[in-house]
Design an enzyme around this catalytic site. Structure first.
Site, PDB file in Angstrom:
ATOM      1  CB  SER A   1      -0.923   0.010   1.215  1.00 26.36           C
ATOM      2  OG  SER A   1      -2.173  -0.504   0.864  1.00 26.36           O
TER       3      SER A   1
ATOM      4  CE  LYS B   1      -3.664   0.993  -1.439  1.00 28.73           C
ATOM      5  NZ  LYS B   1      -4.400   0.560  -0.239  1.00 28.73           N
TER       6      LYS B   1
ATOM      7  CE1 TYR C   1      -3.494  -0.635  -5.195  1.00 33.95           C
ATOM      8  CE2 TYR C   1      -4.446  -2.828  -5.325  1.00 33.95           C
ATOM      9  CZ  TYR C   1      -4.013  -1.743  -4.573  1.00 33.95           C
ATOM     10  OH  TYR C   1      -4.099  -1.790  -3.207  1.00 33.95           O
TER      11      TYR C   1
ATOM     12  CE1 TYR D   1      -3.686  -0.254   4.736  1.00 32.87           C
ATOM     13  CE2 TYR D   1      -2.257  -0.726   6.585  1.00 32.87           C
ATOM     14  CZ  TYR D   1      -2.527  -0.792   5.241  1.00 32.87           C
ATOM     15  OH  TYR D   1      -1.637  -1.394   4.408  1.00 32.87           O
TER      16      TYR D   1
ATOM     17  CB  VAL E   1      -0.406  -5.990   3.948  1.00 27.98           C
ATOM     18  CG1 VAL E   1      -1.794  -5.671   4.371  1.00 27.98           C
ATOM     19  CG2 VAL E   1      -0.260  -6.011   2.468  1.00 27.98           C
TER      20      VAL E   1
HETATM   21  N1  GLU Z   1      -1.797  -5.801  -2.340  1.00 33.35           N
HETATM   22  C1  GLU Z   1      -2.591  -5.399  -1.281  1.00 33.35           C
HETATM   23  C2  GLU Z   1      -4.028  -5.228  -1.695  1.00 33.35           C
HETATM   24  O1  GLU Z   1      -4.364  -4.367  -2.458  1.00 33.35           O
HETATM   25  C3  GLU Z   1      -2.058  -4.146  -0.664  1.00 33.35           C
HETATM   26  C4  GLU Z   1      -2.732  -3.956   0.598  1.00 33.35           C
HETATM   27  C5  GLU Z   1      -2.012  -3.109   1.585  1.00 33.35           C
HETATM   28  O2  GLU Z   1      -0.793  -3.015   1.667  1.00 33.35           O
HETATM   29  O3  GLU Z   1      -2.758  -2.511   2.351  1.00 33.35           O
HETATM   30  O4  GLU Z   1      -4.860  -5.961  -1.280  1.00 33.35           O
END
Ligand code: GLU
Length: 334
Positions: free
Chosen positions: A78, A81, A204, A256, A274
């Site tokens: 994430s 992003k 993504y 989060y 994650v």
């Molecule tokens: N690959 C993960 C997803 O999109 C990334 C999630 C994350 O790091 O929060 O589900």
């Protein structure tokens, strides 16, 4: 070159921090994550339970200080992003991106299937729905060209031209992509996302699979903290006017559904993933990276959160705190 005495002092502080948080009771960890496997309970964790690294890169001279595991590559997940959002904003401007993705904390988990119904857009670019849209907005003829541009940007933030996408991680992510796929198709059906859903999903998840070390991530954080100029290479990576928005979104939505508490306690713009990584940018001061894969119930690294909290208090990094703990103690003793 950094002053040798300061370097020694920072190194010692980092070492203390590392030792302080090294021991971690497995009962304090909610889960671990692995591409292809998803989240799994702490009792099944192997060597990753011990993996722990901290890196700090300063803005004024780009000096890098590290302790623990600062060389093992891990997937951005994430954290990517942030870079995709910054690029979409560079490509289209804040207003245009805002038409497609808001900047409102959702208060829900990163992968929740909720949208800002009033504005018909995902809440923000740090939850999966918003991130899928921002990746699709990145300019490029197709997914491959968009990915090249995102990868190139991450390399320049980190000052490391050898960063790459780990295809094994990506393959694992694709195996467990149903929820992201559902989010993407739902968004397209409601007019929030355009184009080829599978291509966007691959883009993504490939961007999530770019691997970095703590060293890379700390320099990337320092670039954001330095108004968009990489303090090591001297290259401008992000327009100065764009940094404010990117850091604001990290500050309000980066951790989060723990983002509010993070802003309250730690008080610096940050993003976690994650894989157990945390990227923090302290404007005008430094970039911080922590890697420790044990996650709490919000999906943030347990050790990473603790380290950042302690660093913030001890070094006075909170956006709204005037002084460090040392200064407060000195003042109250006099
Ligand atoms: N690959 C993960 C997803 O999109 C990334 C999630 C994350 O790091 O929060 O589900």
């Amino acid at each position: 070159m950094p002053d040798a005495a300061i370097t020694r002092q920072v190194a010692q502080r980092l070492r203390e921090l590392y030792e302080h948080h090294r021991t971690l009771d497995p009962r304090e960890v909610a889960s671990f994550y692995e591409p292809g496997r998803g989240t799994y309970p702490p009792e099944l964790a192997g060597a990753e339970a011990d993996r722990f690294g901290i890196a700090l890169a300063t803005v004024d001279d780009g000096a890098l200080h590290t302790v623990g595991d600062d060389t093992t590559p891990f997937a951005l997940q994430s954290i990517s992003k942030v870079f995709a959002y910054a690029l979409a904003v560079e490509d289209h401007g804040e207003d245009e991106v805002m038409r497609h993705v808001g900047v409102e904390p959702s208060g829900d988990a990163f992968n929740s299937i909720v949208f800002d119904e009033r504005r018909n857009r995902p809440y923000n670019p740090m939850v999966n729905a918003g991130a899928i849209v921002t990746s699709s907005l990145v300019r490029g003829r197709d997914g491959a060209e968009k990915l090249d541009r995102i990868l190139d940007a991450v390399r320049r933030y980190a000052g490391n031209p050898s960063l790459r996408v780990d295809e094994e991680t990506f393959a694992g992510e694709m195996q467990i992509a149903d929820r992201n796929r559902a989010i993407a198709y739902l968004m397209r059906s409601q007019g929030m996302l355009e184009g080829d859903v599978e291509e966007t999903l691959e883009l993504y998840l490939r961007q999530c699979s770019i691997t970095v070390t703590c060293r890379d991530l700390a320099v990337a954080g320092a670039t954001l903290a330095n108004g968009g100029v990489n303090p090591v290479t001297g290259e401008r990576v992000l327009g100065r006017a764009r940094v404010r928005g990117v850091l604001s979104v990290m500050y309000t939505c980066g951790m989060y559904d723990f983002a509010g508490e993070w802003a309250f306690e730690v008080g610096v713009p940050a993003k976690s993933g994650v894989s157990g990584g945390i990227l923090a940018a302290v404007p005008g001061k430094m970039g911080i990276a922590v890697l420790s894969p044990g996650l709490d119930e919000y999906g943030n690294s347990v050790r990473g959160t603790r380290v950042c909290r302690e660093m913030s208090v001890r070094l006075g990094l909170h956006t709204f705190a005037a002084e460090s703990e040392d200064e407060i103690l000195r003042a109250s003793a006099s």
